[in-house]
Structure formats: structure tokens, C-alpha cells
Design an enzyme around this catalytic site. Structure first.
Site, short mmCIF file in Angstrom:
data_model
loop_
_atom_site.label_atom_id
_atom_site.label_comp_id
_atom_site.label_asym_id
_atom_site.label_seq_id
_atom_site.Cartn_x
_atom_site.Cartn_y
_atom_site.Cartn_z
N GLY A 59 -21.59 -23.67 49.86
CA GLY A 59 -20.89 -24.91 50.19
C GLY A 59 -20.77 -25.18 51.67
O GLY A 59 -21.63 -24.78 52.44
N SER A 60 -19.68 -25.84 52.02
CA SER A 60 -19.52 -26.41 53.36
C SER A 60 -19.76 -25.43 54.50
O SER A 60 -19.32 -24.29 54.48
CB SER A 60 -18.12 -26.98 53.50
OG SER A 60 -17.90 -27.34 54.84
N SER A 61 -20.42 -25.98 55.52
CA SER A 61 -20.68 -25.22 56.74
C SER A 61 -19.39 -24.88 57.49
O SER A 61 -19.36 -23.98 58.30
CB SER A 61 -21.59 -26.06 57.64
OG SER A 61 -20.96 -27.29 57.95
#
Lengths: 120, 384
Positions: A59-61
Site C-alpha cells: 500500500g501507500s508509500s
């Protein structure tokens, strides 16, 4: 055998193990280290001071900042150990100075939730 | 990973603290991905701008870093927490605004292009095909690789920041080999943007680095955006190719049954108290289309539309912004739905959206229930 050390360090602690990948931004409370995703197998558990064993991050960086924040808030795992390293977990641990290990498949399978282990 | 003499010196702190931090990050990501060397990159896009996501620790880190760090390549940035033009409507406390402004200042000090957008590919010209770049925002990284034919790994906030400071990134993963190892057969007929969002979420879960998708002839921009955003949310996969004849060894189907499973995981409400359109932010064409769909109609509920500042200004100039506002929409720039501090449990119990990425974070980070619908149904059901 630990396959690879991404961030060095010697740790002893209790294993908190998940068989599901972790989206740090979406499912970890950066203040308390509690898992907030109700569908996750670690839901409600705290990862602070543990040796967090999980397959990999997803998922998100921005999850890298979550890892860094956990450390600043004294809620971070003592170390992390993964099946494969992703950039979010590797960079988050590097900046937060949380020891990070990549485990061999056998070693990964043999680690059980609640085990007292030493790494590094 | 082999470092040059200069890189080694930087890692040892001989060229200042900022470069040392940056090389420490790149060494870890290089080691993690078995890179042999660092290669130059020509554009960086960093995430970690919204105070709601990076918190005090992030704010302080950036304030310290910006004292000595300067971006070496053109660097664009992700959305922050609010739109300054409408922030007073949302009851954010003074501390939030102060910390957010500090983060903005730190990025500006390091030399950022103040885009505050998760869709830089709709604002700026993309570099030539094959160019090495470093993009942290996951939807933009997947879009850059898959549609723009650029080369980036699915960077983290810190690895892209380190690349912005050094102008380099480890040569590994997708930069080196982006051939798909899995092929997904799209078996759902008459797909819309929500269908592609559901497909992306499924693909992110099952595929590793790169995936082939068969059975899709045309993919318009909004469906591509939806697919990229949801794929980035659920996994580590950083690229897709549309290919009916992939020689990938593993093959799986995405049919109605699989689609329903993903939908049931993310859809938790029959309807929403308000509507959000974003994640990713909307582009000019989407604003134009929505304005046309809304002709003579108005939303019965609050509808927040997130778009980049540059797009809002164009939309204003072309008249779409006025049309959308007449239909009851509130246009917001510099921010987006993903971990927004503007929609909380104090404001609503549930949200209607067509974004799978938005749904995931609204649910898990903001604690709201989500009602998922394609845009056409949102307009049909929520306007009169």
C-alpha cells in the site's frame, strides 16, 4: 538462517506474527502501534517492542513515515522480520533505525506468535 | 550494492547530514531489492506532505532535513491536508494548520515544485519513454510505468525523497525487469471505472511486481486512474500491461464472483451521508464530463470534489468549475480524500464514492463506512 540484514542491530523479544501483509499507513495507529484494520489478523494487537514477523509491507508509500512516527512515539517494534523487503518497510526502518531482517522460508515458517527469540 | 567513491563519502557523512540520511535510505532500499548500483533519475515525486499522515515526527524530520537538503532534480509533491481557500469551513485546529504550513515551508525550502497533487501526470508533460524517475505516490508510479512507459519502482515516501536529494535510485526491481509474472483475465462485461478499481484491488492482492491483464481492449484515462490507485492500495505490484497473449506462467480469472468479493470487503454502507470524488484527484476532462452529466441537476447532499490547483484554475477559466458549483459541488485543491482530516466521524458516519483507494482509507484510517458506486449511479441517485 537470516537471509539478509537490511538494517543492522541485535534484539531479543517476543514475536508478534501475522500471515497477512501490512499496510502501515492504512492499518497501524502511528501513536499507539495498534492495528486498526478490522479485517487484519493482528486487529486490536499492539506491535510496540515486539519482533514483528510478517510477509511484507503493502500500500501507500507514506507508510514509511508511519514506521518513523512509531519509533518517535515509542510504539515501534524492536525489530521487523519479513519474507521479502519492500521499499516502504526498508526505508522506514532505515530512517527509524529499526533492525530489519529478511528470513529464509524455513525460518519464517518456524517462528510462532509469542516465541521469545533473538535476532542479529 | 556497489557505491562510487563520492557516494561512499556521502554515506559516511563527509558531504553533510542531508546526503548521509539520503544515502542511508538508498543503501537500505538497494540492499532490500538486490541492486548492484545507483542510477540517475530525472524526476522525483514525493509523498508525505499531509500532516494528518506524517504527524509531528514527520513534520520535525522535514524541518530539520530542509535546513541542509536541496532537491537535485525536478521534484513534485503529493496533496497536503487542506485547501487554504476553504480551510475555515472545516474546523481544523490551529495546531494542524501551523504544522501543515511548516511542512509546506520545508518542502519549498528544499526546492519543490508546489504541485500538491497525486496526478502529476495530468498537470505536467511526462518525460520521454524509458526515462528513469522516482515516484512515491502509488497511483502515479503505476500510471507512469504502465501508461507513460517510464521506469520507476513503487517508491516509498523516503526512497523518493532520497532520490530527490541525490538524483539517484537503486537499479533494481521494475527498473531492471518489468516483465509480468502473472496474467489476469478480465471476465466482467461492461466494466465502468468502479469495476476497474475492483480489478486493480484484486490485482494488487494476487500479483507481485508486474501483471498482464487480458480481455481489456480500451482503457480510458479515468478507468486507468481507478485501476492504478486501487492496485497501489492493496499490494506491491507497480505495473500493468494490457496483453491478451502474455506468456506469464501464472494465470487467474477476475470474474463476477471475484469482483463481488472485493466489493463486499470494501462496501460497508447502503448509502453515504456525503459524497467525495477523488483519490486520485480529478483531471480536467473528468470535471468537464461531470459538469455535463449534472446539467440541470443538483446534488441533494454535500459533494466534495478534489482536483489539483492547476486543474481548478483551468476549469474555472473554461466554465466547468462554475457549472459544478451551481450543481452544489464544493471544489477543493491541494488536498485529496486519502487520509483527509476534512471528513471525520464528527462530520459523517458514511461516505459515497467511486474510488476504491478512497474507500480503503476512509474506512481504515478515518473510521467511516463507505458506499461504493460508479459515478453514473452517484449522479442518478444523489441529484435531482
Amino acid at each position: 538462517m537470516t537471509l539478509k540484514t537490511i538494517v543492522r542491530g541485535k534484539v531479543t523479544g517476543k514475536v508478534v506474527k501475522s500471515n497477512q501483509p501490512i499496510n502501515f499507513l492504512g492499518s497501524v495507529d502511528k501513536k499507539t502501534g495498534a492495528i486498526t484494520d478490522q479485517k487484519h489478523d493482528l486487529f486490536g494487537k499492539k506491535i510496540a517492542d515486539s519482533i514483528l514477523v510478517f510477509p511484507n509491507g503493502i500500500g501507500s508509500s507514506v507508510g514509511a513515515y508511519t514506521i518513523y512516527s512509531l519509533k518517535s512515539n515509542n510504539s515501534a517494534p524492536a525489530a521487523m522480520a519479513c519474507q521479502k523487503a519492500d521499499l516502504t518497510v526498508a526505508s522506514g526502518c532505515a530512517l527509524a533505525n529499526i533492525p530489519l531482517f529478511i528470513l529464509s522460508p524455513d525460518e519464517y515458517d518456524s517462528m510462532k506468535d509469542g516465541d521469545e527469540i533473538s535476532l542479529g | 550494492m556497489e557505491l562510487t567513491e563520492d557516494e561512499e563519502e556521502s554515506l559516511n557523512g563527509e558531504h553533510g547530514e542531508a546526503l548521509q540520511i539520503a544515502y542511508r535510505i538508498l543503501s537500505a532500499t538497494g540492499e532490500a531489492t538486490d541492486a548492484e548500483k545507483l542510477v540517475p533519475i530525472h524526476w522525483a515525486h514525493v509523498s508525505g506532505v499531509n500532516y494528518n499522515t506524517i504527524g509531528d515526527a514527520g513534520e520535525e524530520f522535514l524541518a530539520t532535513l530542509s535546513k541542509s537538503a536541496k532537491f537535485k532534480v525536478r521534484t513534485t509533491v503529493n496533496p497536503m491536508g487542506y485547501d487554504k481557500d476553504s480551510v475555515e469551513k472545516f474546523g481544523l485546529d490551529e495546531n494542524f494548520i501551523q504544522k501543515q504550513e511548516s511542512i509546506k515551508k520545508s518542502y519549498k525550502k528544499m526546492g519543490v515544485t508546489p504541485s500538491f497533487s497525486c496526478i502529476p501526470y495530468e498537470i505536467y508533460d511526462m518525460p520521454q519513454e524509458g526515462t528513469q524517475v522516482a515516484i512515491a505516490e502509488t497511483n502515479a508510479a503505476i500510471y507512469a510505468n504502465s501508461i507513460g512507459k517510464l521506469k520507476t519502482n513503487k517508491e516509498s515516501a523516503f526512497s523518493a525523497l532520497a532520490s530527490a536529494i541525490t538524483g539517484k535510485s537503486p537499479y533494481s526491481d521494475l527498473r531492471k525487469d518489468d516483465s509480468p509474472t502473472m496474467s489476469i483475465a478480465m471476465k466482467v462485461s461492461e466494466p465502468n471505472e468502479l469495476t476497474f478499481g475492483l480489478l486493480g484491488y484484486f490485482a494488487g492482492k494476487v500479483a507481485d511486481k508486474s501483471v498482464a491483464i487480458s480481455g481489456v481492449k480500451n482503457l480510458d484515462k479515468r478507468c486507468s486512474k481507478s485501476l492504478c490507485a486501487s492496485m497501489g492500495t492493496s499490494g506491491t505490484c507497480g505495473k500493468f500491461v494490457l496483453d491478451d497473449n502474455s506468456d506469464a506462467s501464472e494465470k487467474v480469472d477476475f470474474d463476477e464472483k471475484e469482483m463481488q468479493k472485493v466489493y463486499d470487503e470494501l462496501n460497508t454502507a447502503e448509502s453515504g451521508d456525503l459524497i467525495t470524488l477523488g483519490s486520485p484527484q480529478l483531471g480536467l476532462e473528468e470535471m468537464n464530463d461531470l459538469a455535463s452529466m449534472l446539467k440541470g441537476r443538483a446534488f441533494k447532499k454535500r459533494c466534495l470534489i478534489f482536483c489539483p490547483r492547476a486543474i481548478q484554475e483551468q476549469a474555472r477559466h473554461l466554465g466547468y468549475a462554475g457549472q459544478l458549483e451551481s450543481a452544489g459541488c464544493e471544489l477543493m485543491s491541494d488536498c485529496c480524500t486519502c487520509l483527509t482530516p476534512l471528513v471525520t466521524k464528527k462530520d459523517a458516519d458514511s461516505v459515497t464514492t467511486n474510488s476504491i483507494k478512497g474507500a480503503y482509507y476512509l474506512k481504515n484510517s478515518n473510521g467511516l463506512d463507505v458506499n461504493l458506486k460508479p459515478l453514473s449511479e452517484i449522479v442518478r441517485d444523489e441529484t435531482s
